[in-house]
Design a protein around this motif. Sequence first.
Motif, PDB file in Angstrom:
ATOM      1  N   TYR A 113       0.842  -1.192   0.000  1.00 15.61           N
ATOM      2  CA  TYR A 113       0.000   0.000   0.000  1.00 15.61           C
ATOM      3  C   TYR A 113       0.880   1.246   0.000  1.00 15.61           C
ATOM      4  N   TRP A 114       0.361   2.350  -0.575  1.00 18.36           N
ATOM      5  CA  TRP A 114       1.078   3.621  -0.489  1.00 18.36           C
ATOM      6  C   TRP A 114       0.094   4.790  -0.528  1.00 18.36           C
ATOM      7  N   VAL A 115       0.557   5.929  -0.011  1.00 16.14           N
ATOM      8  CA  VAL A 115      -0.244   7.162  -0.020  1.00 16.14           C
ATOM      9  C   VAL A 115       0.608   8.289  -0.577  1.00 16.14           C
ATOM     10  N   THR A 116      -0.071   9.360  -1.026  1.00 16.38           N
ATOM     11  CA  THR A 116       0.592  10.507  -1.648  1.00 16.38           C
ATOM     12  C   THR A 116       0.359  11.762  -0.803  1.00 16.38           C
ATOM     13  N   PRO A 117       1.098  12.855  -1.051  1.00 21.35           N
ATOM     14  CA  PRO A 117       1.061  14.030  -0.169  1.00 21.35           C
ATOM     15  C   PRO A 117      -0.261  14.786  -0.178  1.00 21.35           C
ATOM     16  N   TYR A 118      -0.407  15.644   0.832  1.00 25.69           N
ATOM     17  CA  TYR A 118      -1.646  16.383   1.034  1.00 25.69           C
ATOM     18  C   TYR A 118      -1.929  17.423  -0.045  1.00 25.69           C
ATOM     19  N   TYR A 119      -0.911  17.870  -0.785  1.00 27.77           N
ATOM     20  CA  TYR A 119      -1.134  18.961  -1.717  1.00 27.77           C
ATOM     21  C   TYR A 119      -1.507  18.491  -3.126  1.00 27.77           C
ATOM     22  N   TYR A 120      -1.744  17.197  -3.308  1.00 26.17           N
ATOM     23  CA  TYR A 120      -2.247  16.689  -4.581  1.00 26.17           C
ATOM     24  C   TYR A 120      -3.768  16.592  -4.546  1.00 26.17           C
ATOM     25  N   SER A 121      -4.391  16.804  -5.697  1.00 25.15           N
ATOM     26  CA  SER A 121      -5.847  16.768  -5.751  1.00 25.15           C
ATOM     27  C   SER A 121      -6.404  15.386  -5.435  1.00 25.15           C
ATOM     28  N   ASP A 122      -5.602  14.341  -5.657  1.00 22.06           N
ATOM     29  CA  ASP A 122      -6.060  12.985  -5.369  1.00 22.06           C
ATOM     30  C   ASP A 122      -5.368  12.410  -4.133  1.00 22.06           C
ATOM     31  N   SER A 123      -4.971  13.291  -3.209  1.00 22.70           N
ATOM     32  CA  SER A 123      -4.241  12.819  -2.028  1.00 22.70           C
ATOM     33  C   SER A 123      -5.134  12.120  -1.016  1.00 22.70           C
ATOM     34  N   ASN A 124      -6.436  12.053  -1.291  1.00 24.18           N
ATOM     35  CA  ASN A 124      -7.311  11.259  -0.441  1.00 24.18           C
ATOM     36  C   ASN A 124      -7.376   9.815  -0.919  1.00 24.18           C
ATOM     37  N   LYS A 125      -6.462   9.420  -1.788  1.00 23.77           N
ATOM     38  CA  LYS A 125      -6.438   8.066  -2.328  1.00 23.77           C
ATOM     39  C   LYS A 125      -5.404   7.203  -1.606  1.00 23.77           C
ATOM     40  N   VAL A 126      -5.750   5.945  -1.440  1.00 26.36           N
ATOM     41  CA  VAL A 126      -4.821   4.925  -0.966  1.00 26.36           C
ATOM     42  C   VAL A 126      -4.706   3.893  -2.070  1.00 26.36           C
ATOM     43  N   SER A 127      -3.485   3.624  -2.511  1.00 27.08           N
ATOM     44  CA  SER A 127      -3.260   2.688  -3.612  1.00 27.08           C
ATOM     45  C   SER A 127      -2.681   1.385  -3.101  1.00 27.08           C
ATOM     46  N   ARG A 128      -2.959   0.316  -3.838  1.00 25.94           N
ATOM     47  CA  ARG A 128      -2.483  -1.012  -3.460  1.00 25.94           C
ATOM     48  C   ARG A 128      -2.119  -1.800  -4.700  1.00 25.94           C
ATOM     49  N   CYS A 129      -1.077  -2.620  -4.581  1.00 24.10           N
ATOM     50  CA  CYS A 129      -0.713  -3.536  -5.664  1.00 24.10           C
ATOM     51  C   CYS A 129      -0.172  -4.825  -5.062  1.00 24.10           C
ATOM     52  N   LYS A 130       0.049  -5.813  -5.918  1.00 18.03           N
ATOM     53  CA  LYS A 130       0.743  -7.030  -5.499  1.00 18.03           C
ATOM     54  C   LYS A 130       2.231  -6.715  -5.365  1.00 18.03           C
ATOM     55  N   SER A 131       2.979  -7.579  -4.726  1.00 26.35           N
ATOM     56  CA  SER A 131       4.398  -7.318  -4.505  1.00 26.35           C
ATOM     57  C   SER A 131       5.199  -7.286  -5.801  1.00 26.35           C
ATOM     58  N   VAL A 138      -7.196   1.344  -6.341  1.00 26.34           N
ATOM     59  CA  VAL A 138      -7.192   2.635  -5.655  1.00 26.34           C
ATOM     60  C   VAL A 138      -8.451   2.765  -4.803  1.00 26.34           C
ATOM     61  N   PHE A 139      -8.265   3.150  -3.513  1.00 29.26           N
ATOM     62  CA  PHE A 139      -9.366   3.366  -2.586  1.00 29.26           C
ATOM     63  C   PHE A 139      -9.426   4.849  -2.224  1.00 29.26           C
ATOM     64  N   THR A 140     -10.573   5.284  -1.704  1.00 31.67           N
ATOM     65  CA  THR A 140     -10.758   6.672  -1.296  1.00 31.67           C
ATOM     66  C   THR A 140     -10.860   6.763   0.215  1.00 31.67           C
ATOM     67  N   SER A 141     -10.028   7.643   0.826  1.00 34.27           N
ATOM     68  CA  SER A 141     -10.052   7.827   2.276  1.00 34.27           C
ATOM     69  C   SER A 141     -10.989   8.976   2.645  1.00 34.27           C
ATOM     70  N   LEU A 142     -10.911   9.452   3.894  1.00 33.91           N
ATOM     71  CA  LEU A 142     -11.879  10.423   4.383  1.00 33.91           C
ATOM     72  C   LEU A 142     -11.626  11.847   3.907  1.00 33.91           C
ATOM     73  N   ASN A 143     -10.374  12.231   3.686  1.00 36.45           N
ATOM     74  CA  ASN A 143     -10.106  13.595   3.232  1.00 36.45           C
ATOM     75  C   ASN A 143      -8.797  13.659   2.462  1.00 36.45           C
ATOM     76  N   GLN A 144      -8.377  14.851   2.062  1.00 43.30           N
ATOM     77  CA  GLN A 144      -7.241  15.022   1.165  1.00 43.30           C
ATOM     78  C   GLN A 144      -5.930  15.331   1.890  1.00 43.30           C
ATOM     79  N   TYR A 145      -5.787  14.864   3.110  1.00 42.75           N
ATOM     80  CA  TYR A 145      -4.584  15.201   3.867  1.00 42.75           C
ATOM     81  C   TYR A 145      -3.829  13.966   4.364  1.00 42.75           C
ATOM     82  N   THR A 146      -3.915  12.861   3.632  1.00 44.26           N
ATOM     83  CA  THR A 146      -3.183  11.668   4.041  1.00 44.26           C
ATOM     84  C   THR A 146      -1.681  11.907   3.962  1.00 44.26           C
TER      85      THR A 146
END
Length: 282
Positions: A113-131, A138-146
């Motif tokens: 899993y990985w997350v991106t910074p708060y200043y991106y428009s899609d920063s409320n996203k959590v991404s996942r892949c296989k190893s 891609v999942f959506t979290s509660l707000n844009q400040y992950t």
Amino acid sequence: MDVRMWFSICFIPYHMQDAATVREKVLFANAISIMEVDVDTKDVAVLIGHGDSHGVLSLDYDSQNKYVYFPRYNAMDIVRFPYPSPSRTLEHVVNTSANPVGVAVDSSNDHVYWVTPYYYSDSNKVSRCKSDGTNVVVFTSLNQYTFMIRLDLTNSWMYLGYYTTGISKSRFDLTDISMIKNFTYGGFSHVSSMDIDLSEQRLYWMTYYDGIQSVNVDGSNVTTIISINSQTALGVIGNYIYYTGNNNQLLMTRKSQGSTPTVLYNDTSYIRGIYGFYLTGM
């Protein structure tokens, strides 16, 4: 663009087969390399160059396959290397759509899993892949400040840290999500690092003005451990908190209030992502 830094520490203990053969190690990233320090002897060694001009902001470990994973901010990818191993080379895992900052590994399900910074428009996203980098979801979290992500693999809970707003708790697919801690900080009092103590079921975080604090995973019993003017990195293992001070110091202190910190190492550049563990058989 105003780019602010946030950092992480993750500590995962191995099973202690023989106390006489156990050594506590801490891995951390400086400006150019992933480093290793022996907590007992304070010996420091270079493990591998990370190859990112911006630096590495977090690390996590695949305990089943023995790989260290970390995100490269400017390279916009997730990479890994075998550890412990006498032969270490960087292996590319996946390219990311934005600069990655937080990473977490679910060894049992072969997920990264990985997350991106708060200043991106899609920063409320959590991404996942296989190893191997396939099957990106891609999942959506509660707000844009992950800014950070931690996993409780035993109980299947995901904890997301939001840069200025708080900490949420959810399942790995972000269902059953709720805030367990809300922050009211402003200015430089943003939360820049977070870790979880699985044995005590407590979360720890650091802010510039309020120092290191902790809370139970159900949101109860908020405690201030130590008051320091720092906003870099922290992590917990056993009875200790490990964190960076003045950007280039690696320190340790007991989790009890009023403890005196000990400096483990002074680097010539900044210290960011950190990972610690017990190494057996030495």
